[in-house]
Design a protein around this motif. Structure first.
Motif, mmCIF file in Angstrom:
data_model
loop_
_atom_site.group_PDB
_atom_site.id
_atom_site.type_symbol
_atom_site.label_atom_id
_atom_site.label_comp_id
_atom_site.label_asym_id
_atom_site.label_seq_id
_atom_site.Cartn_x
_atom_site.Cartn_y
_atom_site.Cartn_z
ATOM 1 N N ARG A 190 -2.018 0.633 6.634
ATOM 2 C CA ARG A 190 -2.656 1.934 6.479
ATOM 3 C C ARG A 190 -1.919 3.076 7.155
ATOM 4 O O ARG A 190 -2.333 4.219 7.049
ATOM 5 C CB ARG A 190 -4.076 1.883 7.053
ATOM 6 C CG ARG A 190 -4.988 0.859 6.426
ATOM 7 C CD ARG A 190 -6.302 0.774 7.192
ATOM 8 N NE ARG A 190 -6.961 2.060 7.268
ATOM 9 C CZ ARG A 190 -7.855 2.394 8.210
ATOM 10 N NH1 ARG A 190 -8.187 1.530 9.155
ATOM 11 N NH2 ARG A 190 -8.407 3.585 8.204
ATOM 12 N N SER B 168 0.821 -1.201 0.000
ATOM 13 C CA SER B 168 0.000 0.000 0.000
ATOM 14 C C SER B 168 0.861 1.260 0.000
ATOM 15 O O SER B 168 0.361 2.356 -0.251
ATOM 16 C CB SER B 168 -0.902 0.016 1.238
ATOM 17 O OG SER B 168 -0.112 0.133 2.421
ATOM 18 N N ARG C 76 -5.568 2.458 -6.227
ATOM 19 C CA ARG C 76 -5.566 1.700 -4.978
ATOM 20 C C ARG C 76 -6.792 0.813 -4.957
ATOM 21 O O ARG C 76 -7.902 1.252 -5.207
ATOM 22 C CB ARG C 76 -5.566 2.646 -3.784
ATOM 23 C CG ARG C 76 -4.483 3.721 -3.852
ATOM 24 C CD ARG C 76 -4.497 4.574 -2.600
ATOM 25 N NE ARG C 76 -4.079 3.787 -1.461
ATOM 26 C CZ ARG C 76 -2.817 3.512 -1.150
ATOM 27 N NH1 ARG C 76 -1.843 3.975 -1.898
ATOM 28 N NH2 ARG C 76 -2.516 2.785 -0.106
ATOM 29 N N GLU D 6 -6.025 -1.213 1.641
ATOM 30 C CA GLU D 6 -5.908 -1.280 0.191
ATOM 31 C C GLU D 6 -4.496 -1.692 -0.207
ATOM 32 O O GLU D 6 -3.595 -1.772 0.626
ATOM 33 C CB GLU D 6 -6.226 0.088 -0.417
ATOM 34 C CG GLU D 6 -7.647 0.568 -0.170
ATOM 35 C CD GLU D 6 -7.860 1.983 -0.656
ATOM 36 O OE1 GLU D 6 -9.007 2.308 -1.017
ATOM 37 O OE2 GLU D 6 -6.883 2.770 -0.657
ATOM 38 N N ALA D 7 -4.344 -1.935 -1.500
ATOM 39 C CA ALA D 7 -3.032 -2.273 -2.023
ATOM 40 C C ALA D 7 -2.933 -1.837 -3.476
ATOM 41 O O ALA D 7 -3.941 -1.730 -4.183
ATOM 42 C CB ALA D 7 -2.766 -3.767 -1.905
#
Length: 728
Positions: free
Chosen positions: A82, A73, A138, A100-101
């Motif tokens: 995060r 991420s 993302r 997310e990534a």
């Protein structure tokens, strides 16, 4: 449809329950902000110097593995998650609003804080219908699954499932695309570091060449060439730059072009709605090495199984029985995290380009030397011998022994927040039976300390003034001279012995004889004078006398841990509770004052309040396994003294532990074990009464049977025979 397909794929790759130690490990432990049991009693008085987050990641790697892969991420500190930059004791700031990534990156740190290098190279992203434009989008990250040697999940934006598993010098990827969707994967060669200000890494030069279903190349990051060879299954390779596909099959980035920082890389296309496998091979020396490491013909499931079996062999070296299911999981996960670093790059020395041992990711050597490296030296002497050879090679080539070592080519390996740690590490290795040319090691230790880089460093200042600032470095250098003197005694070098012995007692100059603590007129890193005042010295009898005797030394410790309050006007700093490691050995300092009951109460309280299961299961940075290895040692009732032939006895968390040592099996058995029975009433070694709270290192190494009779009330166990001092 992809969700169903992914669930089928993950069902095929269920955690291997026939490998019991692998099955217990949770690689997600320590990934997030601490979520610990409510501190009780004295634990409620402890403070934290750093953010309460473990900074581990769930990515796939081998034991002491060269290569890792994890969802990326761009977050602090591993590239996973995060969080943003966080250096102080509050909650870590959230940099990204959702989990997310951008894809999967290679080479990650584990549990570190603020360091120079965060790697995350060759960012690999499955693409959707929008093609290369989606590379920077993302995507929600879901359905994550991990066990030692395997990591999987789903990138929801393109609805693609992924799996990764490590090889010795490479990584296998597998992607599952939706039916009817185009199959494409992009690999960004220019990516690196974190998406945090001033924490990115940019290429200094690169070449790429596509050939059918394979791409070979090299990218120079932080002065280090990272060679790679990537091969796909039934797919076609292509090159791209700045989100535009190139017609050419080769690419070269020049230094003049670097200032524009272009994004560039390669990719693969396959048939629609298909599964795509990629095999990555890496080398820091040669393109041919990377190609040999690619392992393109290996079956994915076989690689997963081989990785899990390698982990099972490592994790089974220390076994515990009893305790709760949560405690079993915590122990297995701690041992797992203890065996991630240092990363073994043997045969990949980019500086000499010669074969031989080579290790990286010594990013927190000031933490590793107390717990993690003694664990590695104890259980895997062959790895320890390779590590010693590596340190010797660095000293010969760079003129000094490092205090950190990362995948870069910068001159700050010798100037960080500690000094002379390798002197203790190498003497500890010798004591643990590691085979090496110890006369040569000693000669290098002495020469690099007294001349060249050493003459211009804190060693030189210490030799002139008998102290240096910060005062914690005075303790480092004093202890380094003790370790050199002991090694000189062992190999018969009288001159070095005499000179090092004469320089070893000056730790006293760092202390205030009135307070019995380190002086306040100094700076201290991630702590205060209290946090560094209870480090193990080689002359603990004198250290206690300086504090005013055993009673007053114990009273200082009582204030430090919260058993008593500060005097009127006294400036007091409490134990950091393993949120940070400067005082990680301090609970065991009570043993020299004859108060094993205090040690027992504290270490059990730490394990009860500062560790748990789940992503929030660690109290602070794992620091490459320095924190987790504290738990491994303490949960079995032991603690090492790096550089001294001692093993301290604490209060076992489990009723039975087995150490499978190279010279024999050590069994630690607790009678009347229970959550409240933290004190030792009686001890027996090899069936004979043991009236001391320590073992000689040679006793530990040969194995045996330590039986402890536990009690719920404090006892005077260990009060009559404290751990000995060792003359230099």
């Amino acid at each position: 449809m992809v969700r169903v397909l992914l669930e089928k794929r993950l069902e095929m790759m269920e955690k291997p329950t026939d490998l019991p130690h692998v099955a217990l490990v949770d690689p997600f432990l320590g990934n997030a902000e601490s979520d610990l049991p409510k501190p009780e009693g004295i634990a409620a008085t402890w403070w934290r110097a750093k953010p309460p987050v473990g900074n581990t990641h769930p990515g796939a790697t081998l034991p002491f593995g060269m290569v890792s892969a994890c969802a990326y991420s761009g977050a602090y500190v591993t590239g996973y998650g995060r969080y943003g930059l966080s250096l102080s004791g509050g909650s870590p700031p959230v940099a990204f609003g959702a989990h997310e990534a951008l894809g999967l990156a290679h080479f990650q740190q584990s549990g570190t804080g603020r360091i120079r290098m965060y790697y995350n190279y060759l960012l690999t992203t499955p693409l959707g219908p929008a093609g290369l434009e989606e590379r920077t989008v993302r995507q929600p990250l879901a359905d994550e699954v991990a066990w030692p040697g395997y990591y999987a999940g789903r990138l929801c934006g393109v609805n693609v499932g992924f799996e990764v598993t490590p090889m010795e010098k490479g990584m296998k990827h597998r992607y599952r695309f939706p039916e009817g969707a185009p199959v494409a994967v992009a690999v960004e060669v220019s990516a690196g570091g974190l998406l945090i200000e001033e924490m990115g890494t940019y290429p200094q030069g690169a070449t790429l060449k596509a050939d059918g279903n394979a791409v070979s190349g090299v990218v120079v990051m932080e002065g280090i060439p990272v060679h790679f060879h990537v091969k796909a299954g039934k797919a076609e390779a292509f090159l791209w730059e700045d989100d535009e596909e190139m017609a050419a099959t080769s690419y070269e980035l020049t230094l003049e072009k670097q200032k524009f920082r272009p994004t560039f890389g390669f990719g693969f296309r396959g048939r629609e709605g298909a599964e795509l496998e990629l095999s990555f091979g890496f080398s820091l020396q040669e393109a041919e090495n990377a190609q040999r490491s690619c392992g393109a013909e290996s079956d994915f499931e076989e690689v997963v199984r081989k990785a899990a079996e390698a982990w099972e062999a490592v994790l089974s070296r220390v076994q515990v029985e009893g305790g709760s299911a949560e405690q079993q999981e915590m122990f297995a996960s701690a041992l797992y995290h203890s065996c991630l670093k240092p990363a073994d790059f043997s045969g990949e020395n980019p500086f000499t380009r010669k074969p031989g041992p080579f290790f990286l990711d010594l990013s927190t050597l000031w933490d590793l030397y107390k717990t993690q490296l003694p664990l590695m030296m104890t259980l895997w002497p062959e790895k320890g011998a390779a590590f010693v050879e590596f340190l010797v090679e660095v000293a010969v080539r760079e003129g000094g022994f490092p205090v950190s070592y990362l995948m870069d080519n910068v001159p700050d390996r010798f100037t960080k927040q500690a000094t002379g740690l390798c002197h203790a590490i190498l003497e500890d290795a010798r004591l643990r039976g590691i085979e090496a040319d110890w006369e040569r090691v000693l000669s290098l230790l002495w020469r690099t300390s007294q001349s060249g880089r050493g003459r211009r460093s804190r060693f030189g200042e210490y030799g002139r003034k008998f102290q240096v600032d910060p005062l914690s470095h005075t303790l480092d250098i004093s202890y380094a001279h003790f370790c050199m003197a002991r090694m000189a005694r062992a190999v018969g070098h009288q001159v070095i012995h005499d000179r090092a012995s004469a320089l070893s007692p000056h730790w006293r100059n760092a202390f205030d004889p009135v307070s019995g603590l380190l002086r306040e007129d100094s700076t201290y890193y991630e702590g205060e004078n209290w946090n560094y005042s209870f480090r193990f010295q080689h002359e603990m009898k004198s250290r206690i006398e300086l504090a005013g005797g055993k009673t007053r030394f114990a009273a200082l410790l009582d204030k430090f841990f919260g058993f008593s309050e500060a005097s009127h006007g006294e400036r007091l700093f409490r134990f950091e509770g393993l949120n940070n490691e400067p005082d990680m050995e301090a609970p065991y300092a009570y043993l020299w004052a004859g108060r094993h009951d205090r040690t027992a109460r504290i270490v059990r309280r730490v394990m009860q309040c500062q560790f748990t299961t789940g992503p929030g299961g660690l109290p602070g940075n794992d620091d490459s396994g320095g924190l987790s290895s504290w738990f491994v040692w303490s949960a079995t009732g032991l603690f090492p003294v790096c550089g001294q032939p001692l093993m301290l006895i604490g209060s076992p968390l489990f009723p039975l532990s087995r150490w499978h040592l190279p010279e024999g099996e050590l069994v630690i058995e607790c009678l009347h074990h229970g959550p409240e029975n933290v004190f030792i009433e009686e001890a027996f070694w090899q069936g004979q009464p043991l009236d001391r709270a320590w073992l000689r290192l040679e006793e530990f190494r040969k194995g045996g049977h330590l039986r402890l009779k536990m009690s719920d009330s404090p006892t005077d166990f260990g009060s009559r025979l404290p751990p000995p001092d060792f003359a230099p």
